[in-house]
Enzyme design. Sequence first.
Site: not given
Ligand code: F6P
Length: 527
Positions: A196, A202, A257-258, A343, A495
């Site tokens: 997102k 990661e 995101g979720r 979350e 983070k």
């Molecule tokens: O660290 C939590 C989070 O922000 C979640 O809410 C989200 O789904 C995930 O990291 C991945 O985020 P992104 O889609 O921005 O990479």
Amino acid sequence: MTIADSAAWRALAAHAEVVRPAHLRQLFAADGQRFERFSLRQDGLLLDFSKQRIDAETLALLHALADAADVEGWKRKMLAGEPINHTEGRAVRHMALRADEREPLEVRVVRERLHNFCESIHSGKWRGFAGEHITDVVNIGIGGSDLGPRMAVRALAGHQLPDLKIHFVANVDGADIAPLLARLNPRTTLFVIASKTFTTLETLTNARTARAWLLAAAGRESAVCQHFVAISTNLELTRQFGIPHNNVFEFWDWVGGRFSLWSAIGLSLALAIGWHQFEQLLGGARAMDRHFLDARAAANLPLTLALLTVWNTDFLGASTAAVLPYSQSLSLLPAYLQQLEMESNGKQTDRDGETVGVATCPVLWGEAGTNGQHSFYQLIHQGGRTIPCDFIALRDSDFPLPGGHHAALLANCLAQSAALAFGQTAAEARAAGVPEALVPYKVFPGNQPSTTLLLPALNPYTLGQLLALYEHKVFCLGVLWNLNSFDQWGVELGKQLASRLTPLLEGSGDDTAFDASTRGLIAALRS
Ligand code: F6P
């Protein structure tokens, strides 16, 4: 004033004093209609909550709490696009992603692009740098950009199209991506970079590794556009990464995101099952949306699940809850729901910046039945804790086999919920011939609350219903606890610390700002 100060909450607290000592054996003995009274049917689903430790008054008081918290009003605010995610100033509109004719134009445009893209992969029109068609898709993402499609691809294994294999990489640990790349062919592999924000450490680390792997084989930068697509709200960062605009499928900050499986984040699932079946998933979720928005409170499945969670958590003192799908295909559902529920509602600061003052989201965990029975069920039966369980079962198997597989699976599901509810007394153990010395060990206290959700089958439509059911449950819980379910500030501190620690572990920088334990560990890791 917090929710615990409300008259509705106080009435429940007083009522709980009466209900808490009652055993499910007594509740069932007192009411021959208990199953009919405490079960709901909706569009093929059956929700049996008769094994919850409630009576008719409990339910009435819980519904009064929902009125006091104004669940209906919050639904209207969500639908109207008000920024109910107030700490981020965002609307919450994931339902628009699966709306029918009334979907926003931008949603329709991206959906059509996704549809065309899926067709071009499935038809073989889309080719890799050496002119070969795509055989493997790797979704690189984490959290909401991984768990939904990963869980759904597993859940719908029985509905997958042949000839295209879907893989998922999430962990920054090289042990996730390295063995996968070792068995893939760069000429026929497509990477879907799902993020997102497009800032997630990661995902970007894995995406860079994937790009280097591809370029080592292709020998030219231009190969990226044949092997990388991105899904993001951040078109500037996808461009900087080198993914051409035509290869980017957009979504929007009003999709959490979720809650994003229904957006372009669902691409790897759509590639797995085909666009037509992906639309059926949206259709199932849409049907649950309509039910959630229109059904009266007493018949409302998501609201009922939420109210039972409040009851178990805040009035029966349960601090955890188990999700127990009796379906191997749903084995990743507990992990998916962990993010969705914890979350969203694992918070203690309410919408007014005050402490909620009551227990909120229980610790969620679980495992596919029957496997869990041979692992942790011992503790649920005799560990002395209240652990509400959600049993989820399919009337028809998605992989029917001769030899009694499905009947055995369902029998175990029903056996466990009954054993947990009713237990076994010392007298019953003796009557069953248990030697006296073993009787104390063969007593099962029972009274463990559970809900059983029966799906007619597992297919894209019912999976859509199931996931939307839990999404709306989470929304209702946020309203009941007066929480913003749509932010996640609790993930930030770690983070930030990790980004300061990375250079230290790589050998540079000053560690004096860190505590003695962290410094000691850095030294041990560097030595
Ligand atoms: O660290 C939590 C989070 O922000 C979640 O809410 C989200 O789904 C995930 O990291 C991945 O985020 P992104 O889609 O921005 O990479």
